[in-house]
Write a protein that holds these residues in place. Structure first.
Motif, PDB file in Angstrom:
ATOM      1  N   LEU A 262      72.228 -13.444 111.889  1.00 18.60           N
ATOM      2  CA  LEU A 262      72.359 -12.054 112.320  1.00 18.60           C
ATOM      3  C   LEU A 262      72.053 -11.854 113.795  1.00 18.60           C
ATOM      4  O   LEU A 262      72.436 -10.833 114.375  1.00 18.60           O
ATOM      5  CB  LEU A 262      71.440 -11.164 111.484  1.00 18.60           C
ATOM      6  CG  LEU A 262      71.837 -11.022 110.012  1.00 18.60           C
ATOM      7  CD1 LEU A 262      70.819 -10.171 109.274  1.00 18.60           C
ATOM      8  CD2 LEU A 262      73.221 -10.422 109.869  1.00 18.60           C
ATOM      9  N   SER A 263      71.376 -12.813 114.428  1.00 19.30           N
ATOM     10  CA  SER A 263      71.109 -12.686 115.856  1.00 19.30           C
ATOM     11  C   SER A 263      72.383 -12.827 116.683  1.00 19.30           C
ATOM     12  O   SER A 263      72.370 -12.582 117.891  1.00 19.30           O
ATOM     13  CB  SER A 263      70.084 -13.726 116.317  1.00 19.30           C
ATOM     14  OG  SER A 263      70.572 -15.037 116.110  1.00 19.30           O
ATOM     15  N   ALA A 264      73.495 -13.207 116.045  1.00 21.33           N
ATOM     16  CA  ALA A 264      74.780 -13.252 116.740  1.00 21.33           C
ATOM     17  C   ALA A 264      75.289 -11.857 117.078  1.00 21.33           C
ATOM     18  O   ALA A 264      76.195 -11.702 117.898  1.00 21.33           O
ATOM     19  CB  ALA A 264      75.817 -13.983 115.889  1.00 21.33           C
ATOM     20  N   LEU A 265      74.696 -10.821 116.446  1.00 21.06           N
ATOM     21  CA  LEU A 265      75.107  -9.443 116.695  1.00 21.06           C
ATOM     22  C   LEU A 265      74.222  -8.799 117.756  1.00 21.06           C
ATOM     23  O   LEU A 265      73.086  -9.226 117.996  1.00 21.06           O
ATOM     24  CB  LEU A 265      75.025  -8.618 115.406  1.00 21.06           C
ATOM     25  CG  LEU A 265      76.168  -8.762 114.409  1.00 21.06           C
ATOM     26  CD1 LEU A 265      76.122 -10.101 113.690  1.00 21.06           C
ATOM     27  CD2 LEU A 265      76.156  -7.626 113.397  1.00 21.06           C
TER      28      LEU A 265
ATOM     29  N   ALA B  36      80.321 -24.727 110.230  1.00 18.33           N
ATOM     30  CA  ALA B  36      80.486 -23.751 111.304  1.00 18.33           C
ATOM     31  C   ALA B  36      79.265 -22.838 111.315  1.00 18.33           C
ATOM     32  O   ALA B  36      78.815 -22.389 110.257  1.00 18.33           O
ATOM     33  CB  ALA B  36      81.760 -22.934 111.122  1.00 18.33           C
ATOM     34  N   VAL B  37      78.726 -22.591 112.499  1.00 14.95           N
ATOM     35  CA  VAL B  37      77.552 -21.735 112.662  1.00 14.95           C
ATOM     36  C   VAL B  37      77.901 -20.595 113.600  1.00 14.95           C
ATOM     37  O   VAL B  37      78.415 -20.824 114.707  1.00 14.95           O
ATOM     38  CB  VAL B  37      76.353 -22.528 113.216  1.00 14.95           C
ATOM     39  CG1 VAL B  37      75.199 -21.588 113.542  1.00 14.95           C
ATOM     40  CG2 VAL B  37      75.902 -23.580 112.224  1.00 14.95           C
ATOM     41  N   VAL B  38      77.655 -19.367 113.152  1.00 15.37           N
ATOM     42  CA  VAL B  38      77.830 -18.190 113.999  1.00 15.37           C
ATOM     43  C   VAL B  38      76.443 -17.760 114.452  1.00 15.37           C
ATOM     44  O   VAL B  38      75.609 -17.351 113.639  1.00 15.37           O
ATOM     45  CB  VAL B  38      78.529 -17.046 113.237  1.00 15.37           C
ATOM     46  CG1 VAL B  38      78.746 -15.851 114.170  1.00 15.37           C
ATOM     47  CG2 VAL B  38      79.853 -17.509 112.648  1.00 15.37           C
ATOM     48  N   ASP B  39      76.166 -17.873 115.746  1.00 17.44           N
ATOM     49  CA  ASP B  39      74.835 -17.550 116.266  1.00 17.44           C
ATOM     50  C   ASP B  39      74.918 -17.421 117.772  1.00 17.44           C
ATOM     51  O   ASP B  39      75.804 -18.001 118.406  1.00 17.44           O
ATOM     52  CB  ASP B  39      73.828 -18.633 115.881  1.00 17.44           C
ATOM     53  CG  ASP B  39      72.379 -18.162 115.951  1.00 17.44           C
ATOM     54  OD1 ASP B  39      72.138 -17.060 116.493  1.00 17.44           O
ATOM     55  OD2 ASP B  39      71.491 -18.902 115.479  1.00 17.44           O
ATOM     56  N   GLU B  40      73.972 -16.698 118.361  1.00 19.93           N
ATOM     57  CA  GLU B  40      73.930 -16.564 119.815  1.00 19.93           C
ATOM     58  C   GLU B  40      73.329 -17.803 120.471  1.00 19.93           C
ATOM     59  O   GLU B  40      73.556 -18.074 121.652  1.00 19.93           O
ATOM     60  CB  GLU B  40      73.118 -15.333 120.219  1.00 19.93           C
ATOM     61  CG  GLU B  40      71.646 -15.417 119.867  1.00 19.93           C
ATOM     62  CD  GLU B  40      70.861 -14.219 120.359  1.00 19.93           C
ATOM     63  OE1 GLU B  40      71.490 -13.301 120.920  1.00 19.93           O
ATOM     64  OE2 GLU B  40      69.631 -14.203 120.195  1.00 19.93           O
ATOM     65  N   LYS B  41      72.536 -18.549 119.705  1.00 20.81           N
ATOM     66  CA  LYS B  41      71.916 -19.771 120.188  1.00 20.81           C
ATOM     67  C   LYS B  41      72.338 -20.927 119.294  1.00 20.81           C
ATOM     68  O   LYS B  41      72.691 -20.734 118.139  1.00 20.81           O
ATOM     69  CB  LYS B  41      70.389 -19.645 120.188  1.00 20.81           C
ATOM     70  CG  LYS B  41      69.862 -18.493 121.023  1.00 20.81           C
ATOM     71  CD  LYS B  41      68.353 -18.329 120.852  1.00 20.81           C
ATOM     72  CE  LYS B  41      67.857 -17.110 121.623  1.00 20.81           C
ATOM     73  NZ  LYS B  41      66.405 -16.873 121.423  1.00 20.81           N
ATOM     74  N   ILE B  42      72.273 -22.139 119.842  1.00 15.88           N
ATOM     75  CA  ILE B  42      72.519 -23.337 119.047  1.00 15.88           C
ATOM     76  C   ILE B  42      71.162 -23.964 118.778  1.00 15.88           C
ATOM     77  O   ILE B  42      70.514 -24.457 119.692  1.00 15.88           O
ATOM     78  CB  ILE B  42      73.451 -24.320 119.781  1.00 15.88           C
ATOM     79  CG1 ILE B  42      74.772 -23.630 120.144  1.00 15.88           C
ATOM     80  CG2 ILE B  42      73.720 -25.549 118.917  1.00 15.88           C
ATOM     81  CD1 ILE B  42      75.695 -24.476 120.999  1.00 15.88           C
ATOM     82  N   ALA B  43      70.721 -23.920 117.541  1.00 21.89           N
ATOM     83  CA  ALA B  43      69.371 -24.385 117.184  1.00 21.89           C
ATOM     84  C   ALA B  43      69.343 -25.906 117.096  1.00 21.89           C
ATOM     85  O   ALA B  43      68.993 -26.505 116.068  1.00 21.89           O
ATOM     86  CB  ALA B  43      68.934 -23.752 115.873  1.00 21.89           C
ATOM     87  N   PHE B  44      69.727 -26.530 118.204  1.00 24.66           N
ATOM     88  CA  PHE B  44      69.824 -27.992 118.280  1.00 24.66           C
ATOM     89  C   PHE B  44      69.540 -28.419 119.705  1.00 24.66           C
ATOM     90  O   PHE B  44      69.909 -27.722 120.660  1.00 24.66           O
ATOM     91  CB  PHE B  44      71.232 -28.440 117.865  1.00 24.66           C
ATOM     92  CG  PHE B  44      71.593 -29.831 118.321  1.00 24.66           C
ATOM     93  CD1 PHE B  44      71.069 -30.942 117.675  1.00 24.66           C
ATOM     94  CD2 PHE B  44      72.444 -30.034 119.402  1.00 24.66           C
ATOM     95  CE1 PHE B  44      71.391 -32.223 118.103  1.00 24.66           C
ATOM     96  CE2 PHE B  44      72.778 -31.302 119.824  1.00 24.66           C
ATOM     97  CZ  PHE B  44      72.255 -32.405 119.175  1.00 24.66           C
ATOM     98  N   HIS B  45      68.864 -29.561 119.840  1.00 27.19           N
ATOM     99  CA  HIS B  45      68.680 -30.155 121.165  1.00 27.19           C
ATOM    100  C   HIS B  45      68.547 -31.661 121.002  1.00 27.19           C
ATOM    101  O   HIS B  45      67.746 -32.123 120.184  1.00 27.19           O
ATOM    102  CB  HIS B  45      67.447 -29.603 121.872  1.00 27.19           C
ATOM    103  CG  HIS B  45      67.500 -29.794 123.353  1.00 27.19           C
ATOM    104  ND1 HIS B  45      67.345 -31.028 123.955  1.00 27.19           N
ATOM    105  CD2 HIS B  45      67.718 -28.911 124.377  1.00 27.19           C
ATOM    106  CE1 HIS B  45      67.455 -30.907 125.266  1.00 27.19           C
ATOM    107  NE2 HIS B  45      67.688 -29.639 125.551  1.00 27.19           N
TER     108      HIS B  45
END
Length: 366
Positions: A212-215, A127-136
């Motif tokens: 932390l960019s999720a905040l 599980a990843v908590v982030d504002e972006k999904i570092a995947f493409h």
């Protein structure tokens, strides 16, 4: 062996804080002159990037310690900011049933965290908590998609949940790929609308990467490219505590802290509180599944429209719910055979409805 990968903490760090005996920094063992005895240790703090990690320690150590006999060690910092140093370190801690709490300046270190888990388990849930999904699916890792090596290997990752992602940062191709893989994406608005509904996603994870960019920027300015939208610190602490409560979760990483960008050490204080609430949750674990199925009560729901029954389990200890996969599971899936869910999911099933999230979970066993 641990000394091969670690650099000790300066004894002056804690001494300068002048901590009394009720403070967390006075209660935990620290790797200063020599590595502490880790017998019965349950949580180990590991820093990646000495300057950032020490700033977090200065904010964390003065916090209270209401955790009884919980044994925590601070193992200092990794000697080199490299996956080759972090993977064997985390693996050894996991083998010793010690939960690593990693404080790192770059989200890419979740790769090492994942590899340590995969070296011990054939299938891993992340599980990843982030504002972006570092995947493409159509871009290279070099463009900041550090989750590509994890998500593109379809034989190692059992489940992936992206929590708090924001649509305006995410290409539609990413959402489509996650949907095709039966993975979960809980966007920021949905997560904030009902934080309790996010808890099952964290409870299903073996490891969590918390960026932390999720905040919101006002809560955590010390990150690269902060934005005005995101979780409040209270919400983030609640998510962190949910992660700590999960008996299935065995490591967590807090990533993205950049001390040079931190205004008045606000982000270090926020990160220290996230760690504190994770520890608070960890200290309140009740040995629910997968630790034990004792005190789980079985509830059978007959889905007439689907011609099969669903088996739900409720913990008498915590009131939490799980749904048993309605197909025979392979041995490698045994740890995942009960899917974390909510009481509302049980009520929906009683009304002949099954949330898409649980339908997707069944498909992962096909």
């Amino acid at each position: 062996m641990l000394e091969n990968w670690l650099r000790p903490i300066s004894p002056n760090l804690a001494a300068d804080l002048d901590l009394d005996k009720s403070r967390l920094g006075s209660k935990i063992q620290r790797f200063e002159d020599e590595l502490p005895n880790l017998k019965n240790t349950q949580i180990a703090l590991v820093g990646i990037g000495e300057e950032e990690a020490n700033a977090v320690r200065r904010a964390l150590y003065p916090l209270s310690f209401p955790f009884g006999k919980l044994k925590i060690a601070d193992l200092g910092n990794v000697r080199k900011d490299e996956h080759s140093f972090l993977i064997p370190l985390l693996r050894e801690l996991l083998e010793g049933r010690i939960c690593p709490v990693v404080v790192g300046h770059a989200g890419k270190f979740v790769q090492a965290q994942f590899e340590a888990h995969h070296s011990l388990q054939s299938l891993v849930s992340l599980a990843v908590v982030d504002e972006k999904i570092a995947f493409h699916p159509r871009q290279s890792e070099m463009k900041g998609n550090y989750l590509n090596p994890v998500l593109q290997n379809k034989t190692r990752l059992f489940h992936f949940a992206a929590i708090g992602c924001q649509s305006h940062f995410t290409d539609e191709a990413v959402f489509q790929e996650l949907e095709k893989r039966n993975f979960d994406c809980i966007r920021l608005g949905k997560a904030k609308a009902n934080m309790a509904d996010v808890e099952p996603y964290l409870r299903d994870a073996d490891l969590v990467s918390f960026h932390l960019s999720a905040l919101k920027k006002i809560e955590a300015p010390g990150v690269a490219d902060p934005t005005p939208s995101g979780f409040f610190s209270e919400e983030a602490c609640q998510l962190s505590r949910y992660a700590g409560l999960s008996d299935k979760l065995t490591s967590i990483g807090f990533y993205g802290y950049e001390k040079d960008l931190d205004e008045r050490n606000l982000t270090a204080q926020t990160l220290a509180q996230l760690i504190w609430y994770f520890v608070d949750g960890f200290s309140s674990r009740k040995n629910d599944f997968p630790a034990s199925m004792d005190d789980l009560v079985e509830y059978i729901v007959d889905l007439k429209g689907h011609n099969y029954q669903l088996t739900f389990w409720k913990s008498n200890k915590t009131g939490r719910w799980w749904l048993q996969v309605p197909v025979k599971t392979k041995k490698k899936h045994e740890r995942h055979r009960l899917i974390a869910c909510s009481y509302n999911d049980y009520l929906d099933a009683c009304n002949e409805e099954l949330p898409d999230r649980l339908v997707n979970a069944f498909r992962r066993f096909e």
